[in-house]
Design a protein around this motif. Structure first.
Motif, PDB file in Angstrom:
ATOM      1  N   LEU A 199       0.746  -1.225   0.092  1.00 19.30           N
ATOM      2  CA  LEU A 199      -0.056  -0.033   0.064  1.00 19.30           C
ATOM      3  C   LEU A 199       0.905   0.796  -0.403  1.00 19.30           C
ATOM      4  O   LEU A 199       2.096   1.137   0.759  1.00 19.30           O
ATOM      5  CB  LEU A 199      -0.984   0.232   1.671  1.00 19.30           C
ATOM      6  N   PRO A 200       0.641   2.388  -0.366  1.00 18.49           N
ATOM      7  CA  PRO A 200       1.062   3.632  -0.406  1.00 18.49           C
ATOM      8  C   PRO A 200       1.039   3.831   0.897  1.00 18.49           C
ATOM      9  O   PRO A 200      -0.078   4.013   1.591  1.00 18.49           O
ATOM     10  CB  PRO A 200       0.473   4.337  -1.712  1.00 18.49           C
ATOM     11  N   ARG A 201       2.522   5.094   1.078  1.00 22.72           N
ATOM     12  CA  ARG A 201       1.927   6.219   2.616  1.00 22.72           C
ATOM     13  C   ARG A 201       3.043   7.203   1.732  1.00 22.72           C
ATOM     14  O   ARG A 201       4.006   6.985   1.499  1.00 22.72           O
ATOM     15  CB  ARG A 201       3.412   4.890   3.074  1.00 22.72           C
ATOM     16  N   ILE A 202       2.014   7.631   3.038  1.00 28.39           N
ATOM     17  CA  ILE A 202       2.464   9.056   2.571  1.00 28.39           C
ATOM     18  C   ILE A 202       3.564   9.700   3.416  1.00 28.39           C
ATOM     19  O   ILE A 202       4.212   9.627   5.206  1.00 28.39           O
ATOM     20  CB  ILE A 202       1.486  10.397   2.977  1.00 28.39           C
ATOM     21  N   LEU A 203       5.018   9.845   2.560  1.00 26.24           N
ATOM     22  CA  LEU A 203       6.511  10.389   3.500  1.00 26.24           C
ATOM     23  C   LEU A 203       6.263  12.081   3.449  1.00 26.24           C
ATOM     24  O   LEU A 203       7.078  12.082   4.789  1.00 26.24           O
ATOM     25  CB  LEU A 203       7.309   9.874   2.954  1.00 26.24           C
ATOM     26  N   ARG A 204       6.056  12.375   2.646  1.00 25.66           N
ATOM     27  CA  ARG A 204       5.913  14.162   3.533  1.00 25.66           C
ATOM     28  C   ARG A 204       4.511  14.540   2.518  1.00 25.66           C
ATOM     29  O   ARG A 204       4.578  14.431   1.385  1.00 25.66           O
ATOM     30  CB  ARG A 204       7.164  14.817   2.345  1.00 25.66           C
ATOM     31  N   PRO A 205       4.217  15.174   3.468  1.00 22.14           N
ATOM     32  CA  PRO A 205       2.917  15.875   3.176  1.00 22.14           C
ATOM     33  C   PRO A 205       3.372  17.302   1.954  1.00 22.14           C
ATOM     34  O   PRO A 205       3.987  17.629   2.383  1.00 22.14           O
ATOM     35  CB  PRO A 205       1.807  16.658   4.271  1.00 22.14           C
ATOM     36  N   GLY A 206       2.253  17.613   1.649  1.00 20.11           N
ATOM     37  CA  GLY A 206       2.907  18.556   0.350  1.00 20.11           C
ATOM     38  C   GLY A 206       1.708  18.990  -0.818  1.00 20.11           C
ATOM     39  O   GLY A 206       0.267  18.617  -0.064  1.00 20.11           O
ATOM     40  N   GLY A 207       2.027  19.165  -1.702  1.00 20.81           N
ATOM     41  CA  GLY A 207       1.139  19.949  -2.740  1.00 20.81           C
ATOM     42  C   GLY A 207       0.109  18.917  -3.400  1.00 20.81           C
ATOM     43  O   GLY A 207      -1.306  19.597  -3.417  1.00 20.81           O
ATOM     44  N   VAL A 208       0.294  17.853  -3.304  1.00 21.76           N
ATOM     45  CA  VAL A 208      -1.353  16.985  -2.898  1.00 21.76           C
ATOM     46  C   VAL A 208      -1.776  16.507  -2.245  1.00 21.76           C
ATOM     47  O   VAL A 208      -0.871  15.726  -1.366  1.00 21.76           O
ATOM     48  CB  VAL A 208      -1.320  15.369  -4.215  1.00 21.76           C
ATOM     49  N   LYS A 209      -2.993  16.194  -1.811  1.00 23.90           N
ATOM     50  CA  LYS A 209      -3.722  16.895  -0.382  1.00 23.90           C
ATOM     51  C   LYS A 209      -3.326  15.361  -0.564  1.00 23.90           C
ATOM     52  O   LYS A 209      -4.270  14.300  -1.330  1.00 23.90           O
ATOM     53  CB  LYS A 209      -4.532  17.734  -0.282  1.00 23.90           C
ATOM     54  N   GLU A 210      -3.873  14.753   1.269  1.00 24.05           N
ATOM     55  CA  GLU A 210      -4.305  13.418   1.449  1.00 24.05           C
ATOM     56  C   GLU A 210      -5.772  12.785   1.107  1.00 24.05           C
ATOM     57  O   GLU A 210      -5.818  11.529   0.702  1.00 24.05           O
ATOM     58  CB  GLU A 210      -3.790  12.958   2.826  1.00 24.05           C
TER      59      GLU A 210
END
Ligand code: TXA
Ligand code: MG
Length: 318
Positions: free
Chosen positions: A193-204
């Motif tokens: 599964l994908p995992r967000i390492l750094r939040p940024g311009g594309v929102k969760e």
């Protein structure tokens, strides 16, 4: 080093040739300005590290012109990653994928994974396309700031950061102020599964409409080396505080509706979260150029782009 404004096609051609000849080209993206080098040229990529003062061994993102060339740099791309790329590229998202043979250790920091991004800023795409036309395969580019400093969102900010360290053959392409103003969202696509390492311009919120996300595991620096996850990264020189009262002589950054405390120096008054992200780094930079010792920030709420802004703020508090 030369700075080129109002870039025309011939300027883009010149910048592409510069990259091919092993020089550095700082260029705009929709997130922040990047410091670019030919991603297959070890010496050129090493120069990125010396110009930034960045310790060797940190991986750099490879920028490519479109999803069609992702297979050059990555293999065994999971279906969810293809869906993410189809939806959010070109745009402010970086995917961490299993590397191909092209992605050498000097790009990946010796890991088996490579970070890839297709930016949407038209000048960056023009540069990537032109570079490919003359045989280039991708542009390695971290944010164009000294190590530990905040990312530049204008060509002037790149100058402030790097002019002392760039050489006469390096270029800066000026395309005004970055439209998003905060770095890309980095997504680890190396697991089921994908995992967000750094939040940024594309929102969760946008990502989870497309795919389930791995929320279970905490980010571990030893697992995936990302200097942006080290404490006290992305800091201005001034001390940043949140939730405190600004006093006389303090910098102050808050949404438009929030009044400036008496004697404090207003650095920005964004009227929307989009404006907040766009003005955020520039406001902190202007605090530094005013030689302020403290900047009090009233953070946005913890959703949408606010998540990325709060993530950067947290790293400034140490
Ligand atoms: O918006 C952005 O992402 C900007 C623009 C220029 O594209 N770039 C940027 O690069 O912010 P940089 O190097 O300042 O931050 C990228 C982060 C770093 O923390 C780096 O360690 C991480 O991405 N990264 C790059 N490649 C990686 C990889 N293969 N595995 C894990 N992390 C990686
Ligand atoms: Mg950076």
């Amino acid at each position: 080093m030369e700075i080129i404004v109002n870039c025309k096609h011939e300027d883009v051609m010149r910048a592409a040739k510069s990259l091919r000849d092993g020089h550095l080209v700082a260029f705009p993206t929709e997130t922040v300005y990047g410091l670019g080098a030919d991603a297959t040229n070890k010496e050129a990529v090493r120069r990125i590290y010396s110009v930034k003062g960045r310790p060797l061994g940190h991986p750099v993102i490879v920028h490519i012109s479109s999803i069609n060339v992702v297979n050059r740099w990555a293999e065994e791309i999971p279906e969810y990653a293809r869906n993410l790329a189809a939806k959010f590229w070109p745009g402010p998202m970086t995917l961490i994928l299993k590397r191909s043979e092209l992605a050498k250790d000097f790009i990946t920091g010796g890991q088996n994974f490579v970070g890839l991004r297709v930016p949407s800023n038209p000048l960056s795409i023009a540069l990537l396309k032109e570079f490919e036309l003359i045989g280039g395969l991708g542009i390695a580019a971290p944010s164009a700031n000294r190590f530990g400093a905040i990312s530049p969102t204008s060509a002037e900010a790149v100058m402030d950061e790097l002019s002392k360290h760039l050489s006469s053959n390096d270029l800066i392409l000026d395309d005004g102020i970055c439209t998003i103003g905060i770095e890309s969202t980095i997504i680890d696509c190396t697991q089921a599964l994908p995992r967000i390492l750094r939040p940024g311009g594309v929102k969760e919120e946008e990502i989870s409409q497309l795919t389930e996300l791995d929320q279970s595991r905490k980010i571990s620096i030893s697992e995936i080396k990302a200097p942006g996850q080290l404490l006290s990264h992305y800091s201005p020189k001034a001390k940043v505080s949140i939730g405190e009262l600004a006093g006389a002589g303090d910098g102050f950054l808050a949404f438009q509706g929030i009044p400036t405390p008496p004697g404090a120096i207003r650095l920005a008054s964004p009227s929307s979260i989009t404006e907040y992200a766009k003005e955020f780094y520039q406001a902190l930079r202007s605090g530094d150029s005013l030689k302020l010792t403290r900047i009090v920030v009233v953070p946005p709420e913890d959703n949408g782009l606010g998540v990325a802004i709060r993530n950067r703020l947290e790293k400034m508090l140490f």
